[in-house]
Design an enzyme around this catalytic site. Structure first.
Site, mmCIF file in Angstrom:
data_model
loop_
_atom_site.group_PDB
_atom_site.id
_atom_site.type_symbol
_atom_site.label_atom_id
_atom_site.label_comp_id
_atom_site.label_asym_id
_atom_site.label_seq_id
_atom_site.Cartn_x
_atom_site.Cartn_y
_atom_site.Cartn_z
ATOM 1 N N ALA A 65 0.854 -1.192 0.000
ATOM 2 C CA ALA A 65 0.000 0.000 0.000
ATOM 3 C C ALA A 65 0.887 1.239 0.000
ATOM 4 C CB ALA A 65 -0.883 -0.016 1.234
ATOM 5 N N GLY A 110 0.866 -5.490 0.536
ATOM 6 C CA GLY A 110 -0.144 -5.570 -0.526
ATOM 7 C C GLY A 110 0.431 -6.023 -1.868
ATOM 8 N N GLU A 113 0.324 -9.629 -1.573
ATOM 9 C CA GLU A 113 -1.105 -10.010 -1.588
ATOM 10 C C GLU A 113 -1.671 -9.951 -3.008
ATOM 11 O OE1 GLU A 113 -2.179 -7.284 1.667
ATOM 12 O OE2 GLU A 113 -3.105 -9.024 2.611
ATOM 13 N N GLU A 133 3.521 -6.716 7.227
ATOM 14 C CA GLU A 133 2.616 -5.770 7.894
ATOM 15 C C GLU A 133 2.805 -5.664 9.395
ATOM 16 O OE1 GLU A 133 1.746 -7.762 5.424
ATOM 17 O OE2 GLU A 133 0.348 -6.761 4.081
HETATM 18 N N1 COA Z 1 4.499 3.558 0.012
HETATM 19 C C1 COA Z 1 4.878 4.797 -0.387
HETATM 20 N N2 COA Z 1 6.125 5.066 -0.811
HETATM 21 C C2 COA Z 1 7.007 4.062 -0.822
HETATM 22 C C3 COA Z 1 6.677 2.753 -0.420
HETATM 23 C C4 COA Z 1 5.353 2.519 0.017
HETATM 24 N N3 COA Z 1 4.929 1.299 0.390
HETATM 25 N N4 COA Z 1 7.783 1.974 -0.537
HETATM 26 C C5 COA Z 1 8.753 2.757 -1.006
HETATM 27 N N5 COA Z 1 8.297 4.040 -1.171
HETATM 28 C C6 COA Z 1 9.034 5.210 -1.607
HETATM 29 C C7 COA Z 1 10.107 5.620 -0.605
HETATM 30 O O1 COA Z 1 9.538 6.369 0.452
HETATM 31 C C8 COA Z 1 11.034 6.416 -1.478
HETATM 32 O O2 COA Z 1 10.494 7.690 -1.668
HETATM 33 P P1 COA Z 1 11.414 9.022 -1.579
HETATM 34 O O3 COA Z 1 12.324 8.900 -2.773
HETATM 35 O O4 COA Z 1 10.427 10.139 -1.689
HETATM 36 O O5 COA Z 1 12.147 8.937 -0.288
HETATM 37 C C9 COA Z 1 10.984 5.686 -2.811
HETATM 38 O O6 COA Z 1 9.783 4.903 -2.779
HETATM 39 C C10 COA Z 1 12.135 4.745 -3.030
HETATM 40 O O7 COA Z 1 12.224 3.908 -1.869
HETATM 41 P P2 COA Z 1 13.609 3.305 -1.375
HETATM 42 O O8 COA Z 1 13.361 2.617 -0.080
HETATM 43 O O9 COA Z 1 14.667 4.353 -1.408
HETATM 44 O O10 COA Z 1 13.894 2.285 -2.573
HETATM 45 P P3 COA Z 1 14.706 0.926 -2.574
HETATM 46 O O11 COA Z 1 14.724 0.484 -4.002
HETATM 47 O O12 COA Z 1 16.011 1.075 -1.850
HETATM 48 O O13 COA Z 1 13.809 -0.110 -1.712
HETATM 49 C C11 COA Z 1 11.775 -1.232 -1.070
HETATM 50 C C12 COA Z 1 12.553 -0.518 -2.211
HETATM 51 C C13 COA Z 1 10.414 -1.623 -1.658
HETATM 52 C C14 COA Z 1 12.554 -2.480 -0.648
HETATM 53 C C15 COA Z 1 11.623 -0.300 0.141
HETATM 54 O O14 COA Z 1 11.182 0.955 -0.322
HETATM 55 C C16 COA Z 1 10.640 -0.769 1.178
HETATM 56 O O15 COA Z 1 10.973 -1.641 1.956
HETATM 57 N N6 COA Z 1 9.424 -0.154 1.226
HETATM 58 C C17 COA Z 1 8.430 -0.436 2.220
HETATM 59 C C18 COA Z 1 7.653 -1.678 1.831
HETATM 60 C C19 COA Z 1 6.666 -2.094 2.898
HETATM 61 O O16 COA Z 1 6.949 -2.179 4.080
HETATM 62 N N7 COA Z 1 5.463 -2.413 2.427
HETATM 63 C C20 COA Z 1 4.415 -2.928 3.269
HETATM 64 C C21 COA Z 1 3.242 -2.044 3.238
HETATM 65 S S1 COA Z 1 1.983 -2.715 4.281
#
Ligand code: COA
Length: 255
Positions: A65, A110, A113, A133
């Site tokens: 999400a 998500g 999911e 989550e």
């Molecule tokens: N929602 C909104 N923005 C998100 C996001 C999410 N779920 N996941 C990543 N982003 C954004 C980051 O905030 C960042 O934004 P910014 O450039 O404005 O700071 C951008 O995407 C890049 O993220 P970054 O973490 O630097 O990229 P990465 O390639 O190193 O890592 C992930 C990618 C997906 C591994 C990492 O972003 C992550 O772990 N995200 C959270 C995922 C999560 O916990 N999802 C569960 C939701 S219930």
């Protein structure tokens, strides 16, 4: 800007979640557009028989999400959003169209999911999956607590969901979370092969597996019998027999 980039390849499409800068995290606008596309391919016009879903760029399939949008939502808006996700994912699962998730990068929350309600998951070698989550003070809310145990068993699902652990591609395949490691061409190749088969038979086989999976064996066999019965009157069944006798590839019309 469209939330999904859609490419047509004759009988199948590739849908690319169009949000690379936020790792294809799902906003309300995205899920709304996903719902409209699922409805389009599940409607009366059955010309799209399979869909490969992938994320834009190379880093993520879908980071779950959109947590930035989530932070701006009221509790009621969060509830409504989750309800939209649940309905959309369920519609995708119930569609006659076959959905193949090409997990081409991180798939968390998500994102995993979404892949779980697809019929097949192909994961790229460098991708990771996880229902993360509980690390955020919530639980999987778009089917994860129900679909993951049905796919990999209760014990493995509990380990993954309660730890929130991220799983690398080779482990995802070993656990049955994905069926194979592959490339986009591999995922599209599966879609192509599926589209060469008889459309009604493919849809009925999909529903027989889904509907029977959690029934006792006698009830499940009766589901299979009912689905098989629906193939008996089809032109495609006759064409399959004719093509076999004439030693030529069948030409199925979905009738
Ligand atoms: N929602 C909104 N923005 C998100 C996001 C999410 N779920 N996941 C990543 N982003 C954004 C980051 O905030 C960042 O934004 P910014 O450039 O404005 O700071 C951008 O995407 C890049 O993220 P970054 O973490 O630097 O990229 P990465 O390639 O190193 O890592 C992930 C990618 C997906 C591994 C990492 O972003 C992550 O772990 N995200 C959270 C995922 C999560 O916990 N999802 C569960 C939701 S219930």
């Amino acid at each position: 800007m469209s939330e999904f980039m859609i490419e047509s390849h004759g009988p199948f499409e590739t849908w690319t979640i169009n949000g690379e800068a936020k790792r294809n995290a799902l906003s309300r606008a995205m899920v709304t557009e996903l719902a409209a596309n699922v409805a389009r391919v599940s409607g009366a016009d059955r010309s799209v028989r399979a869909v490969v879903v992938r994320g834009a760029g190379t880093k993520a399939f879908c980071a779950g999400a959109d947590l930035k949008e989530r932070a701006t939502m009221t509790p009621d808006e969060v509830r409504a959003f989750l309800s939209l996700m649940r309905q959309t994912f369920r519609a995708l699962e119930l569609s006659d169209c076959v959905f193949i998730a090409f997990v081409n990068g991180a798939a968390f929350g998500g994102g995993t999911e979404l892949s779980l309600c697809c019929d097949v998951r192909v994961i790229s070698a460098e991708a990771e999956m996880g229902l993360t989550e509980v690390k955020l003070g919530i639980i999987p809310g778009a089917g994860g607590t129900q679909r993951l145990p049905r796919l990999v068993g209760k014990g493995v699902a509990k380990e993954l969901i309660l730890t929130g652990r991220r799983v690398a591609a080779d482990e995802a395949v070993r656990l049955g979370l994905a069926s194979r490691i592959g490339t986009q061409e591999d995922a599209q190749g599966l879609a192509k092969v599926i589209c060469q088969n008889a459309p009604i038979a493919v849809a009925l086989a999909k529903h027989a597996i889904d509907e029977g999976a959690h029934l006792d064996l006698d009830a499940a066999l009766s589901v299979e019998q009912q689905k098989y019965a629906q193939t008996i009157g089809t032109e495609d069944r006759i064409e399959g027999l004719k093509a076999f006798a004439e030693k030529r590839p069948p030409v199925y019309r979905g009738r």
